[in-house]
Design a protein around this motif. Sequence first.
Motif, mmCIF file in Angstrom:
data_model
loop_
_atom_site.group_PDB
_atom_site.id
_atom_site.type_symbol
_atom_site.label_atom_id
_atom_site.label_comp_id
_atom_site.label_asym_id
_atom_site.label_seq_id
_atom_site.Cartn_x
_atom_site.Cartn_y
_atom_site.Cartn_z
ATOM 1 N N GLY A 76 22.148 13.577 2.705
ATOM 2 C CA GLY A 76 22.408 12.989 4.018
ATOM 3 C C GLY A 76 23.706 12.205 4.029
ATOM 4 O O GLY A 76 24.483 12.279 4.993
ATOM 5 N N GLU A 77 23.961 11.480 2.951
ATOM 6 C CA GLU A 77 25.206 10.718 2.863
ATOM 7 C C GLU A 77 26.407 11.660 2.840
ATOM 8 O O GLU A 77 27.409 11.430 3.523
ATOM 9 N N ALA B 42 31.097 14.194 5.472
ATOM 10 C CA ALA B 42 31.773 15.417 5.922
ATOM 11 C C ALA B 42 32.018 15.366 7.429
ATOM 12 O O ALA B 42 33.110 15.725 7.894
ATOM 13 N N ARG B 43 31.029 14.916 8.191
ATOM 14 C CA ARG B 43 31.202 14.795 9.642
ATOM 15 C C ARG B 43 32.313 13.816 9.982
ATOM 16 O O ARG B 43 33.113 14.053 10.882
ATOM 17 N N GLU C 178 34.038 24.980 6.309
ATOM 18 C CA GLU C 178 32.881 25.298 5.456
ATOM 19 C C GLU C 178 32.991 24.575 4.114
ATOM 20 O O GLU C 178 32.002 24.063 3.598
ATOM 21 N N ARG C 179 34.184 24.532 3.552
ATOM 22 C CA ARG C 179 34.395 23.833 2.270
ATOM 23 C C ARG C 179 34.030 22.353 2.399
ATOM 24 O O ARG C 179 33.373 21.791 1.529
ATOM 25 N N CYS D 247 30.389 20.510 0.886
ATOM 26 C CA CYS D 247 30.651 19.634 -0.254
ATOM 27 C C CYS D 247 29.550 18.587 -0.354
ATOM 28 O O CYS D 247 29.213 17.924 0.628
ATOM 29 N N THR D 248 28.995 18.416 -1.535
ATOM 30 C CA THR D 248 27.946 17.425 -1.753
ATOM 31 C C THR D 248 28.432 16.255 -2.606
ATOM 32 O O THR D 248 27.667 15.344 -2.892
ATOM 33 N N ASP D 249 29.697 16.273 -2.982
ATOM 34 C CA ASP D 249 30.288 15.219 -3.798
ATOM 35 C C ASP D 249 30.873 14.145 -2.874
ATOM 36 O O ASP D 249 31.957 14.329 -2.316
ATOM 37 N N VAL D 250 30.149 13.052 -2.708
ATOM 38 C CA VAL D 250 30.575 11.995 -1.789
ATOM 39 C C VAL D 250 31.919 11.411 -2.205
ATOM 40 O O VAL D 250 32.753 11.094 -1.357
#
Length: 82
Positions: free
Chosen positions: A27-28, A33-34, A53-54, A58-61
């Motif tokens: 969620g973070e 990303a948003r 899309e990249r 991405c899940t790396d905050v």
Amino acid sequence: MLEEIVTTAGYKSDFARHHEAVGEARGEARGEARTLLMILEVRKIEVPDDVRERISSCTDVGQLDVWARRAVTADRIGDLFG
């Protein structure tokens, strides 16, 4: 009776805590990303679909934070990844 005690005491198993942390991290990352995409939109920097899309996947905050900081001063989309 045991279920009621566990539920009201706020007990969470290691399994539940792990998956809750994973969900919070996702969620973070989505929020970061948003925010990054919003910065680019406000700055009128065109974002091709593959780059969108990249960023969105991405899940790396930490990485998203780096990109967001770069987006503040970027002149073009390539400046984010440079």
